[in-house]
Design a protein around this motif. Structure first.
Motif, short mmCIF file in Angstrom:
data_model
loop_
_atom_site.label_atom_id
_atom_site.label_comp_id
_atom_site.label_asym_id
_atom_site.label_seq_id
_atom_site.Cartn_x
_atom_site.Cartn_y
_atom_site.Cartn_z
N ALA A 24 -1.90 -1.75 8.93
CA ALA A 24 -1.15 -2.62 8.14
C ALA A 24 -0.91 -3.86 8.90
O ALA A 24 -0.66 -4.08 9.95
N SER A 25 -1.11 -5.00 8.15
CA SER A 25 -0.98 -6.23 8.75
C SER A 25 0.36 -6.88 9.15
O SER A 25 0.83 -7.78 9.75
N GLU A 26 1.47 -6.17 8.37
CA GLU A 26 3.01 -6.55 8.34
C GLU A 26 3.75 -5.34 8.64
O GLU A 26 3.62 -4.11 8.43
N PRO A 27 4.90 -5.70 9.61
CA PRO A 27 6.06 -4.75 9.78
C PRO A 27 6.57 -4.18 8.54
O PRO A 27 7.21 -2.92 8.48
N SER A 28 6.48 -4.86 7.22
CA SER A 28 7.26 -4.37 6.12
C SER A 28 6.51 -3.19 5.57
O SER A 28 6.95 -2.60 4.62
N PHE A 29 5.19 -2.73 6.08
CA PHE A 29 4.60 -1.47 6.04
C PHE A 29 5.52 -0.28 5.89
O PHE A 29 5.62 0.52 5.17
N ARG A 30 6.80 -0.55 6.52
CA ARG A 30 7.60 0.69 6.70
C ARG A 30 8.50 0.87 5.62
O ARG A 30 9.19 1.71 5.36
N GLU A 31 8.47 -0.14 4.49
CA GLU A 31 8.99 -0.22 3.46
C GLU A 31 8.42 0.31 2.23
O GLU A 31 9.05 0.58 1.28
N PHE A 32 7.11 0.73 2.62
CA PHE A 32 6.29 1.28 1.52
C PHE A 32 5.89 3.06 1.72
O PHE A 32 5.57 3.32 3.02
N ALA A 33 5.95 3.64 0.85
CA ALA A 33 5.13 4.99 1.03
C ALA A 33 3.39 4.91 1.15
O ALA A 33 3.06 3.84 0.58
N VAL A 34 2.90 5.44 1.84
CA VAL A 34 1.48 5.37 2.06
C VAL A 34 0.70 6.30 1.57
O VAL A 34 0.73 7.71 1.75
N GLY A 35 -0.04 6.19 0.61
CA GLY A 35 -0.86 7.18 0.12
C GLY A 35 -2.51 6.96 0.51
O GLY A 35 -2.90 5.94 0.88
N TRP A 36 -2.99 8.12 0.42
CA TRP A 36 -4.66 8.32 0.64
C TRP A 36 -5.33 8.44 -0.61
O TRP A 36 -4.77 9.51 -1.47
N PHE A 37 -6.63 8.04 -1.09
CA PHE A 37 -7.08 8.25 -2.19
C PHE A 37 -8.72 8.38 -1.69
O PHE A 37 -8.91 7.93 -0.74
N ARG A 38 -9.37 8.89 -2.69
CA ARG A 38 -10.87 8.99 -2.51
C ARG A 38 -11.71 8.86 -3.80
O ARG A 38 -11.12 9.14 -4.77
N GLN A 39 -12.72 8.50 -3.70
CA GLN A 39 -13.70 8.08 -4.67
C GLN A 39 -14.94 8.47 -4.43
O GLN A 39 -15.55 7.70 -3.64
N SER A 40 -15.90 9.03 -5.23
CA SER A 40 -17.24 9.81 -5.14
C SER A 40 -17.94 8.70 -6.24
O SER A 40 -17.41 8.40 -7.37
N PRO A 41 -19.46 8.61 -5.97
CA PRO A 41 -20.09 7.66 -7.00
C PRO A 41 -19.89 8.44 -8.30
O PRO A 41 -20.07 9.49 -8.53
N GLY A 42 -19.54 7.44 -9.38
CA GLY A 42 -19.52 7.92 -10.64
C GLY A 42 -18.03 8.87 -11.06
O GLY A 42 -18.07 9.04 -12.46
N GLN A 43 -17.14 8.80 -10.11
CA GLN A 43 -15.99 9.44 -10.07
C GLN A 43 -14.76 8.55 -10.13
O GLN A 43 -14.90 7.40 -9.68
N GLU A 44 -13.75 8.81 -10.85
CA GLU A 44 -12.70 8.02 -10.79
C GLU A 44 -11.95 8.47 -9.46
O GLU A 44 -12.12 9.34 -8.70
N ARG A 45 -11.10 7.30 -8.92
CA ARG A 45 -10.24 7.60 -7.72
C ARG A 45 -9.37 8.45 -7.70
O ARG A 45 -8.56 8.69 -8.77
N GLU A 46 -9.41 9.51 -6.79
CA GLU A 46 -8.57 10.78 -6.77
C GLU A 46 -7.40 10.75 -5.69
O GLU A 46 -7.83 10.17 -4.50
#
Length: 123
Positions: A24-46
């Motif tokens: 992350a570019s900013e220390p304010s990153f600590r104020e956010f929850a961090v999620g991970w998602f993935r996306q395959s071709p033709g699929q919605e982001r999961e």
């Protein structure tokens, strides 16, 4: 405003491991929850998983529970996704994202996104 940059993707054989990083570019990153998602071709982001503001609490989608682990280091403005026992169906572009609320599984609840990193698992 937080800019996120993922790294660590690549090609791995089934059963192998990879660690993705999110810087992350900013220390304010600590104020956010961090999620991970993935996306395959033709699929919605999961939704893959999410960690709260200090990383003490995490939630994962069922298909990765026990294999993937999210951690974060707020002193370094980074988060990571450790992926073990990888399967071909884990192949996707993986994104980290930041949300002001936790836990969120809907991508629309995340206001900041990285550019994604490709993970390919060969059988």
């Amino acid at each position: 405003q937080v800019r996120l940059v993922e790294s660590g993707g690549g090609l791995v054989q089934a059963g192998g491991s990879l660690r993705l990083s999110c810087a992350a570019s900013e220390p304010s990153f600590r104020e956010f929850a961090v999620g991970w998602f993935r996306q395959s071709p033709g699929q919605e982001r999961e939704f893959v998983g999410v960690a709260d503001w200090n990383g003490d609490t995490t939630t994962y989608t069922k298909s990765v529970k026990g294999r993937f682990t999210i951690s974060r280091d707020n002193a370094r403005n980074t988060a990571s996704l450790k992926m073990n026992s990888l399967k071909p169906e884990d192949t996707a572009v993986y994104y980290c994202a930041a949300s002001t609320s936790f836990p969120e599984v809907d991508p629309v609840r995340y206001g900041y996104w990285g550019q994604g990193t490709q993970v390919t698992v060969s059988s």
